[in-house]
Scaffold this active site. Structure first.
Site, PDB file in Angstrom:
ATOM      1  N   ARG A 489       0.842  -1.209   0.000  1.00  0.00           N
ATOM      2  CA  ARG A 489       0.000   0.000   0.000  1.00  0.00           C
ATOM      3  C   ARG A 489       0.875   1.258   0.000  1.00  0.00           C
ATOM      4  O   ARG A 489       0.572   2.254  -0.638  1.00  0.00           O
ATOM      5  CB  ARG A 489      -0.962   0.008   1.195  1.00  0.00           C
ATOM      6  CG  ARG A 489      -1.678   1.357   1.333  1.00  0.00           C
ATOM      7  CD  ARG A 489      -2.976   1.341   2.101  1.00  0.00           C
ATOM      8  NE  ARG A 489      -2.979   0.553   3.313  1.00  0.00           N
ATOM      9  CZ  ARG A 489      -2.334   0.884   4.440  1.00  0.00           C
ATOM     10  NH1 ARG A 489      -1.632   1.988   4.517  1.00  0.00           N
ATOM     11  NH2 ARG A 489      -2.404   0.098   5.489  1.00  0.00           N
ATOM     12  N   TYR A 541     -16.656  14.562 -17.461  1.00  0.00           N
ATOM     13  CA  TYR A 541     -16.835  13.109 -17.359  1.00  0.00           C
ATOM     14  C   TYR A 541     -17.889  12.790 -16.291  1.00  0.00           C
ATOM     15  O   TYR A 541     -17.913  13.422 -15.226  1.00  0.00           O
ATOM     16  CB  TYR A 541     -15.483  12.492 -17.000  1.00  0.00           C
ATOM     17  CG  TYR A 541     -15.543  11.008 -16.766  1.00  0.00           C
ATOM     18  CD1 TYR A 541     -15.805  10.140 -17.823  1.00  0.00           C
ATOM     19  CD2 TYR A 541     -15.346  10.478 -15.501  1.00  0.00           C
ATOM     20  CE1 TYR A 541     -15.861   8.779 -17.621  1.00  0.00           C
ATOM     21  CE2 TYR A 541     -15.392   9.113 -15.283  1.00  0.00           C
ATOM     22  CZ  TYR A 541     -15.663   8.264 -16.340  1.00  0.00           C
ATOM     23  OH  TYR A 541     -15.720   6.926 -16.127  1.00  0.00           O
ATOM     24  N   ASP A 616      -7.656  16.765 -16.466  1.00  0.00           N
ATOM     25  CA  ASP A 616      -7.959  15.357 -16.744  1.00  0.00           C
ATOM     26  C   ASP A 616      -7.562  15.119 -18.205  1.00  0.00           C
ATOM     27  O   ASP A 616      -8.219  15.585 -19.132  1.00  0.00           O
ATOM     28  CB  ASP A 616      -9.459  15.124 -16.527  1.00  0.00           C
ATOM     29  CG  ASP A 616      -9.845  13.671 -16.759  1.00  0.00           C
ATOM     30  OD1 ASP A 616      -9.115  12.954 -17.480  1.00  0.00           O
ATOM     31  OD2 ASP A 616     -10.897  13.255 -16.231  1.00  0.00           O
ATOM     32  N   LYS A 641      -7.936   3.565 -19.996  1.00  0.00           N
ATOM     33  CA  LYS A 641      -8.210   3.869 -21.404  1.00  0.00           C
ATOM     34  C   LYS A 641      -6.988   3.550 -22.267  1.00  0.00           C
ATOM     35  O   LYS A 641      -6.645   2.408 -22.428  1.00  0.00           O
ATOM     36  CB  LYS A 641      -8.637   5.338 -21.525  1.00  0.00           C
ATOM     37  CG  LYS A 641      -9.621   5.796 -20.447  1.00  0.00           C
ATOM     38  CD  LYS A 641     -11.001   5.166 -20.599  1.00  0.00           C
ATOM     39  CE  LYS A 641     -11.863   5.317 -19.342  1.00  0.00           C
ATOM     40  NZ  LYS A 641     -12.043   6.673 -18.852  1.00  0.00           N
TER      41      LYS A 641
HETATM   42  C1  LIG Z   1     -12.613   7.071 -17.654  1.00  0.00           C
HETATM   43  C2  LIG Z   1     -12.413   8.445 -17.248  1.00  0.00           C
HETATM   44  C3  LIG Z   1     -12.220   8.809 -15.914  1.00  0.00           C
HETATM   45  C4  LIG Z   1     -12.269   7.822 -14.795  1.00  0.00           C
HETATM   46  O1  LIG Z   1     -11.328   6.826 -14.926  1.00  0.00           O
HETATM   47  P1  LIG Z   1     -11.594   5.353 -14.314  1.00  0.00           P
HETATM   48  O2  LIG Z   1     -10.316   4.698 -14.568  1.00  0.00           O
HETATM   49  O3  LIG Z   1     -12.735   4.801 -15.062  1.00  0.00           O
HETATM   50  O4  LIG Z   1     -11.911   5.573 -12.903  1.00  0.00           O
HETATM   51  C5  LIG Z   1     -12.040  10.131 -15.632  1.00  0.00           C
HETATM   52  N1  LIG Z   1     -12.038  11.059 -16.585  1.00  0.00           N
HETATM   53  C6  LIG Z   1     -12.209  10.761 -17.878  1.00  0.00           C
HETATM   54  C7  LIG Z   1     -12.185  11.830 -18.904  1.00  0.00           C
HETATM   55  C8  LIG Z   1     -12.401   9.444 -18.250  1.00  0.00           C
HETATM   56  O5  LIG Z   1     -12.612   9.162 -19.517  1.00  0.00           O
END
Ligand SMILES: *Cc1c(COP(=O)(O)O)cnc(C)c1O
Length: 867
Positions: A489, A541, A616, A641
């Site tokens: 952790r 998002y 982000d 992603k």
């Molecule tokens: C998918 C996504 C998130 C969150 O990510 P997770 O890995 O699904 O928690 C945040 N912001 C954007 C723009 C995303 O596409």
């Protein structure tokens, strides 16, 4: 206004290195004949002719005394002070660095296009400026509308584009228009381009100050021509920079304020008679072309045509219209069959022969163009300090004192760009990863850096695929000391590898891997306390929207939303609220709005230097966009992603700037146990290596799909930043180096959207994106369903919206799949094939019908005759 202030005749007067007097600390008075001394008492206001505002400022700013002197200033101190002074005018960190670099080029070479522009209002921002726009773009040519932005930034961008085009297509020709501030020394741009190995020609057209040969009337600008040629010494190309006028406007103004005469024959009065009185020239007269004859006049005309007529700058009534033009032409010598080395050696040979020519009896050494300036620059460089006129230095310091505190984005005093590696090796700070090449790791391209991370763990077996430390605990060396790792952790070597790599890729001080993108974003919001405010966009998002809307309010954190694409609204929200955390996304999802990250980051820091800016970056990922370089403090990428890329991992990555922020994020990652598991880290490490290949292919496919959808009658609107029709296509081009795999479109028919999602065979109905497989979804029913319906409506998220994430399949298969479903839907609902859609006008339908009837008659008659 390059041309207005550019003159070899004036600059050479102050450029002689040997004549420079150095005053350490003290400020000896210069002789009254000094070209730089200005007397306020002799300032005359008799000029009836309206001057350009910045020139007026130069005339009015005469320092405090009747004579002035030079002080010796440490180079870095000068750069820092000048940068702060420029920042007070309101430029972003990167723009400020560009302006500084252009002016320092002149300053270092003893040319009058230097930092004096800062204190004399030469960099004033136009109130009505909007971001420059590439309004025409082909593989080899482009035209930029400066939109009244500062001339240096526009020409810098043009030169970057021309170099890039020359490198990819062999030649690059870029014109600019609609700027009305100085572009500084034209030679600067040619040198930057030539350092990249291309030949560069630059032309600058400007308002009426110079008379065509034989005329009374001023029509040309000082219209300089500059050229740069690469030589074997790549850091020192051959650069020539010459005004086509006999004298500089700046020199004229200086002479006038100092009460001096100008040389005989360089200018004329209103009646066209030669005069040495600068007032008579300014009062309806004109400067002459450099040779006072038809050859100089022809060259001035050449610049007028290439720099003005071709670029769409004003060619009549130029002073009033304030749209001046530049043309940059770059040629890769490889186009004529040379290797880079061969051509450079040929340039060397010619230069050497010129230098070796036997001088005239009364002439000293033969100098190449720019050689005198190069020597002054070298001497200054070696000394590490430079002489600056005392009043100018004081004005500059006064101005800099008013600058807002710097954050690390402001620390670069050289601009970042494709020129960065050659102009002093500063880190790239254009969001688009650099394309320049050097030899060190820092200069590797993104493709290379993805495959060759630094190993922070020192694996004794040097495994090519890093080991997976699938363990929760680590045995310690003894009972009272601790090894590097104790408990997963708190830290794990596999995770450390990933965290180190992402920090390296994004230029952050520290990287973190979390169990998901949301866990990463949550950790960022931990820096906000009860009663403090988060400012976020309106098109965000879904998961972030839920965090901000339903989780944080429980802790009494205020969340304010603003339309992030509306810069005025953002600015007023930043001024109205004391924003602790600013959360940005670009492009937004699913509406694919592009947000100017650099502009907004600068605004936020200006409103409150303590605001933490978090971008982000999941949709662009570090491959296409580097938010920390655009002014952000934290960048988040959902590794679920593109990083993992195969829909088999959930993880989120953060990179941070500065120690304090990094420490705080680590504290929460450890305390709340939100780190990514070793195996997810291991899969992400593996994914990163092929990330660029995948993203490039996916973007390519997305572009092709977007173009197809744009033309399909079932589609009312396509949202994709790669389309020229996208509102912020240019911002995207500037801040990122790709367009990504995501696009969305409207059909205005929920059933049609549903049919497309459900009946296509290659597009899997899933939330998420960035997978090797193509995905399709209806955000309002899926990823964004957690946003209340009325909020969705308000944000323009309509139910018919379809989002696609292109995978790595064959684009033709993907398009054929969509086409089949869409054509079929049209046929079923309207009874008409796709190309005769209900959305066509009655006239179009009638025209098509009569064409079809005509065609049938034609075919029938053929059948008859052949029988
Ligand atoms: C998918 C996504 C998130 C969150 O990510 P997770 O890995 O699904 O928690 C945040 N912001 C954007 C723009 C995303 O596409």
């Amino acid at each position: 206004m390059t041309s207005l202030l550019s003159s070899s005749s004036f600059s050479s007067a102050s450029a002689s290195a040997s004549a420079r007097r150095v005053a350490r600390g003290v400020s000896p008075l210069r002789g009254s004949s000094s070209a730089r001394s200005r007397s306020s008492s002799s300032r005359s206001r008799s000029a009836a002719r309206p001057l350009l505002p910045s020139l007026q400022a130069i005339m009015n700013s005469s320092g405090s005394g009747s004579s002035s002197s030079d002080v010796l200033v440490d180079m870095q101190e000068l750069r820092d002070t000048a940068l702060d002074a420029i920042r007070t005018i309101g430029y972003s960190a990167n723009d400020a660095a560009v302006l500084l670099d252009v002016m320092m080029y002149a300053q270092m070479r003893g040319n009058n296009q230097g930092i004096i522009k800062i204190t004399t209002n030469g960099l004033a921002r136009n109130e009505d400026a909007t971001p420059m726009r590439v309004e025409h773009d082909t593989a080899t040519c482009a035209r930029i509308n400066g939109n009244r932005e500062v001339g240096m930034a526009v020409l810098y961008r043009a030169t970057e584009m021309a170099v890039q085009k020359a490198k990819s297509a062999g030649v690059g020709i870029v014109g600019t228009h609609n700027t009305s501030t100085s572009t500084g020394a034209l030679g600067y741009y040619c040198r930057q381009a030539a350092k990249q190995g291309v030949i560069c020609l630059a032309f600058a057209q400007s308002p009426e100050f110079v008379a065509p040969y034989g005329s009374k009337e001023a029509l040309f600008g000082t219209n300089p021509i500059a050229a740069g040629f690469p030589t074997s010494d790549t850091s020192s190309p051959l650069v020539m920079d010459l005004a086509t006028s006999a004298y500089a406007l700046f020199g004229l103004l200086e002479a006038k304020t100092a009460g001096r005469k100008i040389p005989e024959g360089v200018a004329q009065d209103a009646a066209g008679r030669v005069t040495t009185d600068p007032s008579e020239v300014l009062d309806g007269g004109a400067i002459r072309v450099f040779d006072g004859g038809h050859k100089g006049s022809s060259l001035a005309l050449l610049v007028e045509l290439l720099g003005g007529a071709l670029t769409n700058a004003a060619i009549e009534d130029k002073k009033a219209k304030k749209s001046w033009g530049n043309l940059v032409v770059c040629i890769d010598p490889k186009q004529l069959g040379w290797t880079a080395d061969e051509f450079q050696r040929r340039v060397d040979t010619v230069c050497r022969r010129v230098k070796k020519c036997e001088p005239l009896p009364d002439h000293g050494e033969i100098l190449l163009p720019g050689e005198r300036g190069d020597r002054v620059e070298d001497a200054n460089e070696r000394a590490g300090s430079i002489e600056v006129e005392a009043n100018l230095w004081k004005d500059l310091q006064d101005m800099a004192a008013k600058a807002p505190p710097r954050d690390s984005a402001d620390s670069a005093t050289a601009p970042s760009s494709i020129f960065a590696a050659s102009s002093g090796g500063m880190p790239e700070s254009n969001g688009a990863p650099s394309t320049s090449r050097g030899t060190g790791k820092d200069s590797w391209g993104m493709d290379t850096r993805l495959v060759h991370p630094t190993d922070p763990c020192d694996d004794p077996y040097a495994a090519v695929a890093p080991p997976l430390y699938q363990t929760a605990t680590f045995k310690q060396p003894d009972a009272v000391s601790m090894g590097p790792y104790d408990y997963t952790r708190s830290g794990n070597p596999t995770r450390a590898q990933l965290e180190h790599h992402i920090a390296e890729l994004e230029g952050g001080d520290r990287g973190f891997a979390f169990a998901s993108g949301m866990a990463a974003l949550t950790a960022v919001t931990r820096i906000v306390r009860s009663g403090e405010t988060i400012l976020a966009g309106d098109d965000i998002y879904g998961g972030t929207s839920r965090l901000l809307g339903s989780v944080l309010p429980k802790q009494d954190i205020n969340v304010v939303h603003v339309v992030m694409s509306d810069l005025d609204a953002v600015e007023s929200a930043l001024n109205k609220n004391k924003v602790k955390l600013l959360m940005l996304e670009s492009p937004t999802n699913p509406r694919m709005q592009v947000i100017d990250l650099q502009r907004i980051s600068a605004m936020a820091k200006k409103a409150n230097p303590d605001t933490v800016i978090c971008v982000d970056n999941s949709i662009m990922a570090p491959v296409y966009q580097r938010p920390l370089d655009l002014g952000a403090d934290v960048s988040m990428t959902s590794a679920t992603k593109f990083i993992a890329g195969h829909s088999d991992v959930t993880a989120g990555l953060l990179t941070t700037k500065g120690k304090e922020l990094g420490d705080e994020i680590y504290f929460h990652q450890n305390s709340e146990g939100t780190a990514a598991s070793p195996f997810d880290c291991w899969l992400s490490i593996r994914g990163i290596k092929t990330m660029k290949l995948r993203m490039d292919k996916q973007s390519d496919n997305a572009m092709k799909i977007a173009r197809f959808l744009e033309k399909h009658p079932l589609v009312s609107r396509v949202h994709y930043p790669g389309l020229e029709t996208h509102a912020n296509h240019d911002v995207q081009r500037r801040q990122a180096s790709g367009y990504g795999s995501l696009l969305s479109f409207n059909t205005h028919d929920v059933n049609a959207s549903r049919a497309i999602c459900e009946k296509s065979k290659l597009f899997k109905i899933t939330v998420s994106f960035g997978s090797v497989s193509s995905l399709i979804s209806m955000p309002c029913f899926m990823s964004h369903a957690s946003i209340p319906a009325e909020v969705r409506a308000e944000r323009g998220l309509t139910d018919d919206l379809v989002r696609i994430s292109a995978g790595i399949e064959d684009a033709e298969d993907l398009i054929a799949d969509l086409k089949e479903v869409m054509d079929e839907y049209l046929m079923e609902t309207t009874g008409k094939p796709a190309d005769v859609s209900a959305s066509r006008s009655v006239e179009e339908l009638e025209a098509r019908e009569s064409w079809l009837l005509e065609r049938i008659r034609e075919l029938e008659s053929k059948v008859k005759t052949s029988n």
